[in-house]
Design a protein around this motif. Structure first.
Motif, PDB file in Angstrom:
ATOM      1  N   SER A  91      56.870  19.218  37.148  1.00  0.00           N
ATOM      2  CA  SER A  91      57.955  18.336  36.668  1.00  0.00           C
ATOM      3  C   SER A  91      57.971  17.026  37.441  1.00  0.00           C
ATOM      4  O   SER A  91      58.111  15.945  36.862  1.00  0.00           O
ATOM      5  N   LEU A 127      51.590  17.955  22.278  1.00  0.00           N
ATOM      6  CA  LEU A 127      52.607  19.017  22.280  1.00  0.00           C
ATOM      7  C   LEU A 127      52.917  19.460  20.854  1.00  0.00           C
ATOM      8  O   LEU A 127      53.433  20.556  20.640  1.00  0.00           O
ATOM      9  N   LYS A 131      54.498  22.103  29.859  1.00  0.00           N
ATOM     10  CA  LYS A 131      54.446  21.082  30.917  1.00  0.00           C
ATOM     11  C   LYS A 131      53.007  20.919  31.404  1.00  0.00           C
ATOM     12  O   LYS A 131      52.553  19.804  31.671  1.00  0.00           O
ATOM     13  N   PHE A 155      51.462  13.656  25.237  1.00  0.00           N
ATOM     14  CA  PHE A 155      52.767  13.967  24.629  1.00  0.00           C
ATOM     15  C   PHE A 155      52.604  14.312  23.154  1.00  0.00           C
ATOM     16  O   PHE A 155      53.280  15.188  22.633  1.00  0.00           O
ATOM     17  N   LYS A 156      51.674  13.601  22.500  1.00  0.00           N
ATOM     18  CA  LYS A 156      51.423  13.915  21.089  1.00  0.00           C
ATOM     19  C   LYS A 156      50.894  15.328  20.928  1.00  0.00           C
ATOM     20  O   LYS A 156      51.224  16.024  19.979  1.00  0.00           O
ATOM     21  N   ILE A 177      55.132  14.794  36.287  1.00  0.00           N
ATOM     22  CA  ILE A 177      55.331  14.188  34.959  1.00  0.00           C
ATOM     23  C   ILE A 177      56.392  13.083  35.024  1.00  0.00           C
ATOM     24  O   ILE A 177      56.231  12.005  34.446  1.00  0.00           O
ATOM     25  N   VAL A 178      57.470  13.345  35.783  1.00  0.00           N
ATOM     26  CA  VAL A 178      58.548  12.354  35.896  1.00  0.00           C
ATOM     27  C   VAL A 178      58.044  11.098  36.612  1.00  0.00           C
ATOM     28  O   VAL A 178      58.319   9.976  36.192  1.00  0.00           O
ATOM     29  N   PHE A 204      48.236   9.238  28.362  1.00  0.00           N
ATOM     30  CA  PHE A 204      49.574   9.767  28.605  1.00  0.00           C
ATOM     31  C   PHE A 204      50.292   9.969  27.261  1.00  0.00           C
ATOM     32  O   PHE A 204      50.867  11.024  27.000  1.00  0.00           O
ATOM     33  N   ASN A 205      50.194   8.957  26.382  1.00  0.00           N
ATOM     34  CA  ASN A 205      50.765   9.096  25.035  1.00  0.00           C
ATOM     35  C   ASN A 205      50.142  10.262  24.283  1.00  0.00           C
ATOM     36  O   ASN A 205      50.831  11.039  23.635  1.00  0.00           O
ATOM     37  N   LEU A 258      50.859  18.322  30.031  1.00  0.00           N
ATOM     38  CA  LEU A 258      51.129  16.910  30.334  1.00  0.00           C
ATOM     39  C   LEU A 258      50.612  16.503  31.712  1.00  0.00           C
ATOM     40  O   LEU A 258      50.542  15.324  32.044  1.00  0.00           O
TER      41      LEU A 258
END
Lengths: 125, 181
Positions: free
Chosen positions: A100, A46, A70, A43-44, A103-104, A39-40, A73
Motif C-alpha cells: 500500500s 485490474l 494490490k 490500473f487498467k 502504491i500510494v 502505471f496507467n 500494481l
C-alpha cells in the motif's frame, strides 16, 4: 530593396515558426513518461477478467483493494518511484516492502509529474 | 440547537474519523471526458449524514487521459487541476442544503464536517472528448461499498467502457481511486 529583404526574412521566419508550432503541439498523453504509462496500464489491468474481484473478495464489507490485486500494481509503482532517482535500497527502507505504501507513494509521484506536465502545457499556450 | 447537538453526537461517535485522505480520479479512456459530481458522507453514524457534494463546477470535468486529485475540501482548491470552489453540505435528512465555499471553517482539515466525512461515491456521465455529446449509456453511480450508507456498486460496466472504485490504505493515509477506462 532593403525593405523587401527584411519583409521576406520576416515571412520566412514566421513560416518556420508556424511550422514548428504544428510539430511541437504536445498533449498530456504524449508527454507522459513510459513509467507513467505503465502505471496507467497496471490500473487498467485490474479490469482484466482474471484480475477482477473473486466472489470471496466481493463479500468483504470494505472498499479496500485486496492484497492479490494490490500486488498487480506494485511492479509499475516501483518502476515509477525508481525513475525519480530513488534507489532500490531507499525504496525498501522507506516502504519496508509494504504494498500500500509503495502504491500510494507512486501515486503521489504520478500526480506531481502530471501537474508539472499540465503547467508546462499551459505556459506553452 | 438540536442540529448542533446532533452534530456533536456524531462527532462523539466518530471522533477518530477524519476526511480520510485523497480522492484520485483517473480517466484512462482516450476518447471520453468524465463529467461527474463527487460525494462524501459519514459512514459510521448520524444516519449517514452529513453529506457533502461538489457544487461548483457542476459537473467536474476530467478530460480523456487525465488524472485529477482531491486531497480534502480545502487544499484541492489550489492543488487540483480541476478544483471545486463550492461544496453543498447536507446536515441531516430534510435539512436544507447549505452551499459552502472551499475555505469554510467546517470544511477545512480538522473542521467538523471534514472530520466526519469520507469520499463515498460519484455520479458520472461520459461525453465524447471535447464535445457536449454524451455517450448515452456510459454513465452511472459508483462508490465505496461499505455498508450501510454506501449503496452504489463499486464497478460499472458498459459496452463503451467501465469504471471501478476502491481504496488503498497506507497507515492512516487512505487513498480512494476512481478509475474509468
Amino acid at each position: 530593396m532593403k525593405k523587401h529583404l527584411l519583409l521576406s526574412a520576416i515571412a520566412v521566419i514566421s513560416l518556420i515558426s508556424c511550422n514548428n508550432e504544428a510539430t511541437t503541439v504536445n498533449t498530456l498523453e504524449s508527454m507522459k513518461t513510459p513509467q507513467m504509462e505503465n502505471f496507467n496500464k497496471a490500473f487498467k489491468s485490474l479490469g482484466d477478467p482474471q484480475n477482477r474481484p473473486t466472489e470471496e473478495e466481493k463479500q468483504r464489507n470494505t472498499s479496500e483493494l485486496s492484497d492479490r490485486r494490490k500486488a498487480l500494481l506494485v511492479p509499475a509503482s516501483k518502476e515509477l518511484i525508481l525513475s525519480t532517482g530513488v534507489t532500490e535500497a531507499e525504496l525498501t527502507r522507506k516502504t519496508g516492502g509494504d504494498m500500500s505504501q509503495t502504491i500510494v507513494w507512486a501515486t503521489q509521484i504520478y500526480m506531481q509529474k502530471s501537474d508539472e506536465i499540465r503547467k508546462n502545457l499551459k505556459s506553452e499556450k | 440547537m438540536k442540529k448542533f447537538l446532533l452534530l456533536l453526537g456524531i462527532c462523539a461517535v466518530s471522533s477518530a474519523y477524519a476526511q480520510g485522505g485523497t480522492l484520485i480520479i483517473q480517466n484512462l479512456t482516450t476518447n471520453y471526458d468524465f463529467h461527474g459530481n463527487i460525494y462524501a458522507n459519514n459512514n459510521t453514524g448520524g444516519g449517514c449524514y452529513p453529506i457533502v457534494t461538489s457544487k461548483d463546477p457542476d459537473p467536474i470535468i476530467v478530460p480523456a487521459g487525465v488524472t485529477a486529485k482531491y486531497e480534502n475540501y480545502r487544499d484541492q482548491y489550489f492543488s487540483s487541476g480541476f478544483p471545486v470552489s463550492t461544496w453543498n453540505v447536507y446536515l441531516g435528512a430534510g435539512s436544507p442544503v447549505s452551499p459552502r465555499p472551499w475555505n469554510h471553517g467546517s470544511l477545512v482539515p480538522g473542521g467538523i464536517i471534514s472530520n466526519n466525512t469520507k469520499w463515498s461515491m460519484s455520479k458520472f456521465q461520459m461525453y465524447h472528448a471535447g464535445t457536449s455529446v454524451p455517450e448515452t449509456y456510459f454513465n452511472g453511480d459508483i462508490g465505496g461499498t461499505a455498508a450501510p450508507c454506501n449503496t452504489a456498486p463499486d464497478v460499472v460496466t458498459t459496452a463503451w467502457g467501465s469504471a471501478k472504485w476502491f481504496t488503498i490504505t497506507s497507515g492512516t493515509d487512505v487513498y480512494t481511486y476512481l478509475i474509468i477506462q
